[in-house]
Design a protein around this motif. Structure first.
Motif, short mmCIF file in Angstrom:
data_model
loop_
_atom_site.label_atom_id
_atom_site.label_comp_id
_atom_site.label_asym_id
_atom_site.label_seq_id
_atom_site.Cartn_x
_atom_site.Cartn_y
_atom_site.Cartn_z
N GLY A 198 111.08 -93.20 78.88
CA GLY A 198 110.28 -92.11 79.16
C GLY A 198 110.35 -91.68 78.23
N VAL A 199 108.81 -91.01 77.42
CA VAL A 199 108.61 -90.20 75.97
C VAL A 199 108.89 -89.22 76.79
CG1 VAL A 199 107.71 -90.20 74.33
CG2 VAL A 199 108.20 -92.74 74.53
N SER A 200 106.98 -89.40 77.54
CA SER A 200 107.25 -87.83 77.71
C SER A 200 105.94 -88.43 78.85
CB SER A 200 105.89 -87.13 76.15
OG SER A 200 105.12 -85.96 76.92
N CYS A 201 105.36 -86.86 79.47
CA CYS A 201 104.19 -86.83 81.09
C CYS A 201 104.40 -85.30 80.87
CB CYS A 201 105.33 -87.71 82.21
SG CYS A 201 106.35 -86.31 82.63
N ILE A 202 102.56 -85.82 80.95
CA ILE A 202 102.26 -84.20 81.87
C ILE A 202 101.87 -84.32 83.32
CG2 ILE A 202 99.39 -84.74 80.14
CD1 ILE A 202 99.31 -81.87 80.06
N SER A 203 101.69 -82.32 83.28
CA SER A 203 100.99 -83.21 85.09
C SER A 203 99.18 -82.80 85.24
CB SER A 203 101.22 -81.30 85.72
OG SER A 203 100.74 -80.59 84.73
N SER A 204 99.20 -82.78 85.76
CA SER A 204 97.92 -82.72 86.27
C SER A 204 96.67 -82.30 86.04
CB SER A 204 97.02 -84.08 87.85
OG SER A 204 97.62 -82.53 89.11
N SER A 205 97.07 -80.81 85.98
CA SER A 205 97.02 -79.04 86.29
C SER A 205 97.11 -78.88 84.93
CB SER A 205 97.47 -78.42 86.74
OG SER A 205 99.20 -78.71 87.07
N ASP A 206 97.72 -80.05 83.44
CA ASP A 206 98.05 -79.55 82.47
C ASP A 206 98.85 -78.27 82.42
OD1 ASP A 206 95.95 -78.55 79.51
OD2 ASP A 206 97.95 -80.05 79.82
N SER A 207 99.81 -78.08 83.59
CA SER A 207 100.89 -76.90 83.62
C SER A 207 102.52 -76.73 82.68
CB SER A 207 100.91 -76.12 84.79
OG SER A 207 100.87 -76.70 85.52
N SER A 208 102.93 -78.33 83.04
CA SER A 208 103.95 -78.87 82.99
C SER A 208 103.67 -79.98 81.81
CB SER A 208 104.63 -79.76 84.44
OG SER A 208 104.45 -78.10 85.25
N THR A 209 104.87 -80.10 80.95
CA THR A 209 104.87 -80.97 80.68
C THR A 209 106.80 -81.33 80.19
OG1 THR A 209 104.69 -79.86 78.34
CG2 THR A 209 103.03 -80.75 79.52
N TYR A 260 109.40 -83.57 77.60
CA TYR A 260 109.67 -84.21 76.43
C TYR A 260 110.99 -84.97 76.64
CZ TYR A 260 104.90 -82.31 74.69
OH TYR A 260 103.98 -81.77 74.65
N ALA A 261 110.86 -86.34 76.54
CA ALA A 261 112.52 -87.01 75.97
C ALA A 261 113.04 -86.66 75.44
CB ALA A 261 112.06 -88.07 76.01
N ASP A 262 114.34 -85.95 74.71
CA ASP A 262 115.34 -84.87 73.89
C ASP A 262 114.43 -86.06 72.55
OD1 ASP A 262 118.33 -84.80 75.22
OD2 ASP A 262 116.40 -83.73 74.87
N SER A 263 114.64 -87.45 72.43
CA SER A 263 114.02 -87.70 71.05
C SER A 263 111.99 -87.98 70.31
CB SER A 263 114.36 -89.32 71.07
OG SER A 263 112.93 -89.86 72.40
N ALA A 264 111.54 -87.52 71.84
CA ALA A 264 110.23 -86.77 71.25
C ALA A 264 110.17 -85.31 70.84
CB ALA A 264 109.48 -87.43 72.18
N LYS A 265 111.24 -84.75 72.21
CA LYS A 265 110.38 -82.97 71.23
C LYS A 265 111.11 -82.66 69.79
CE LYS A 265 113.94 -81.98 75.48
NZ LYS A 265 115.03 -81.34 76.00
N GLY A 266 109.92 -81.69 69.71
CA GLY A 266 109.45 -81.37 68.31
C GLY A 266 108.82 -81.76 67.35
N ARG A 267 108.82 -82.98 67.85
CA ARG A 267 107.50 -84.33 67.07
C ARG A 267 106.29 -84.63 67.72
NH1 ARG A 267 109.77 -88.84 65.58
NH2 ARG A 267 111.05 -88.97 67.10
N PHE A 268 106.99 -84.82 69.17
CA PHE A 268 105.74 -85.21 69.61
C PHE A 268 105.03 -84.68 70.66
CE2 PHE A 268 107.62 -90.28 70.23
CZ PHE A 268 107.30 -89.91 68.80
N THR A 269 103.41 -84.12 71.15
CA THR A 269 102.66 -83.87 71.79
C THR A 269 101.75 -84.44 73.02
OG1 THR A 269 103.03 -81.92 69.90
CG2 THR A 269 101.39 -81.39 71.89
N ILE A 270 102.05 -84.12 73.84
CA ILE A 270 101.28 -84.67 75.00
C ILE A 270 99.98 -83.64 74.98
CG2 ILE A 270 102.64 -84.13 77.20
CD1 ILE A 270 102.14 -86.99 77.93
N SER A 271 98.63 -83.94 75.13
CA SER A 271 97.71 -83.57 76.12
C SER A 271 96.88 -84.12 76.44
CB SER A 271 97.45 -82.73 74.62
OG SER A 271 96.57 -83.89 73.78
N ARG A 272 95.49 -83.48 77.37
CA ARG A 272 94.92 -84.18 78.66
C ARG A 272 92.93 -83.35 78.24
NH1 ARG A 272 96.61 -84.92 83.59
NH2 ARG A 272 95.50 -86.05 84.03
N ASP A 273 92.50 -84.32 77.84
CA ASP A 273 91.65 -83.91 77.85
C ASP A 273 90.75 -84.46 79.32
OD1 ASP A 273 88.54 -83.88 78.00
OD2 ASP A 273 88.43 -83.42 74.76
#
Length: 122
Positions: A47-58, A60-73
């Motif tokens: 797992g790399v990252s995930c985001i809740s349906s409400s967009d309020s919770s995200t 990140y795996a340690d390997s992704a923190k600070g480099r990856f950003t998850i978002s939804r439209d």
């Protein structure tokens, strides 16, 4: 038919960026948590990252923190994974999954796409 389609992968040099997209068809994503996983050759899926349906919770795996950003439209029925400062060890097939809860999106997934290849190499 419920379908997820990933796009945006490709070949990028170390330090570069890519934005992955996960588009849904046949259903709307706004009631689903979305997760991104990756699988490198010869390795287990992680797992790399995930985001809740409400967009309020995200998450990140340690390997992704600070480099990856998850978002939804939700208007575009699409979830994104912005990946910056890419490293060779980020090379993998990246998959998105839609699941009813953030826990499920983080650990197991439910509906899956076919993946998009990300290769980080000079």
């Amino acid at each position: 038919q419920l379908q997820l389609v990933e796009s945006g992968g490709g070949l990028v040099q170390p330090g570069g960026s890519l934005r992955l997209s996960c588009a849904a068809s046949g259903f709307t994503l706004d009631h689903y948590a979305i997760g991104w996983f990756r699988q490198a050759t010869g390795k287990e899926r992680e797992g790399v990252s995930c985001i809740s349906s409400s967009d309020s919770s995200t998450y990140y795996a340690d390997s992704a923190k600070g480099r990856f950003t998850i978002s939804r439209d939700n208007a575009k029925n699409t979830v994104y994974l912005q990946m910056n400062s890419l490293k060779p060890e980020d090379t993998a097939v990246y998959y998105c999954t839609a699941a009813p809860t953030l826990f499920a999106a983080r650990f197991q997934g439910e509906y899956w796409g076919h993946g998009t290849q990300v290769t980080v190499s000079s």
